[in-house]
Write a protein that holds these residues in place. Structure first.
Motif, PDB file in Angstrom:
ATOM      1  N   HIS A  36       0.858  -1.182   0.000  1.00 40.55           N
ATOM      2  CA  HIS A  36       0.000   0.000   0.000  1.00 40.55           C
ATOM      3  C   HIS A  36       0.895   1.231   0.000  1.00 40.55           C
ATOM      4  O   HIS A  36       1.864   1.309   0.748  1.00 40.55           O
ATOM      5  N   TRP A  37       0.555   2.179  -0.852  1.00 42.66           N
ATOM      6  CA  TRP A  37       1.303   3.430  -0.974  1.00 42.66           C
ATOM      7  C   TRP A  37       0.555   4.454  -0.141  1.00 42.66           C
ATOM      8  O   TRP A  37      -0.450   4.997  -0.562  1.00 42.66           O
ATOM      9  N   TYR A  83       5.402   3.471   2.188  1.00 44.68           N
ATOM     10  CA  TYR A  83       4.762   2.282   1.643  1.00 44.68           C
ATOM     11  C   TYR A  83       4.861   1.203   2.709  1.00 44.68           C
ATOM     12  O   TYR A  83       5.758   1.231   3.556  1.00 44.68           O
TER      13      TYR A  83
END
Length: 183
Positions: A36-37, A83
């Motif tokens: 996930h950013w 991230y």
């Protein structure tokens, strides 16, 4: 580095605002994962929340062992972000599956002599959690020259709601000025 080597946290990703970038995430684990950013605006499919990111028939899948996923990022604002894994969070996060994203304005350069990144995480899922800074429990002293501008970027992916940071000269606190809070 060897395929089985581990860097905690993961390497920083340095990007330029507005410039498209494809980031290939390769899963070398023996279990699925996802990335996930965090804190950035991007196309939903690339956001990395497995089973949720995307739309209709194009939903972000878990990244299978020995497989990869390409995240397409064109970031609209400069700043400091992170991230991190978004699957098996406790074990994968405490194993170091997180890192910094540095988004620079066009024309700016990241200079490790004056740009310092500190990523706070924790070592293992045990209680109490042991805080790590850049993958270590003891932060080595850093010498900063007076009169030279330095940028200190702090990221907290650990279990604590906040981390207290001090800057000292020997044992005396040094005055410093926060210039931004983002991500």
């Amino acid at each position: 580095a060897n395929a089985d080597s581990v860097q905690i946290p993961g390497p920083p990703v340095v990007l330029t605002r507005g410039r498209p970038a494809d980031i290939t995430v390769v899963n070398r684990l023996k279990e699925p994962t996802g990335v996930h950013w965090h804190g950035i605006e991007l196309e939903s499919y690339s956001d990395g929340v497995l089973g949720w990111s995307g739309m209709d028939q194009r939903i972000a899948p878990p990244i299978a062992p020995n497989d990869s996923f390409v995240a397409r990022l064109t970031l609209p604002r400069a700043g400091t972000f992170m991230y991190h894994t978004h699957l098996g969070d406790l074990i994968q996060l405490t194993s170091g599956m997180y890192g910094a994203i540095i988004v620079l304005e066009p024309g700016q350069r990241f200079d490790p002599r004056t740009d310092h990144v500190y990523v706070f995480g924790w070592d293992g899922p045990g209680e109490p959690a042991q805080l790590l800074v850049n993958g270590d429990s003891v932060l080595a002293p850093k010498e900063l020259a007076a009169g030279v501008k330095h940028r200190l970027r702090f990221l907290n992916i650990g279990p604590a709601p906040y981390v207290r940071v001090t800057l000292k000269r020997d044992t005396s606190l040094v005055r410093w000025r926060a210039v931004a809070k983002d991500g």
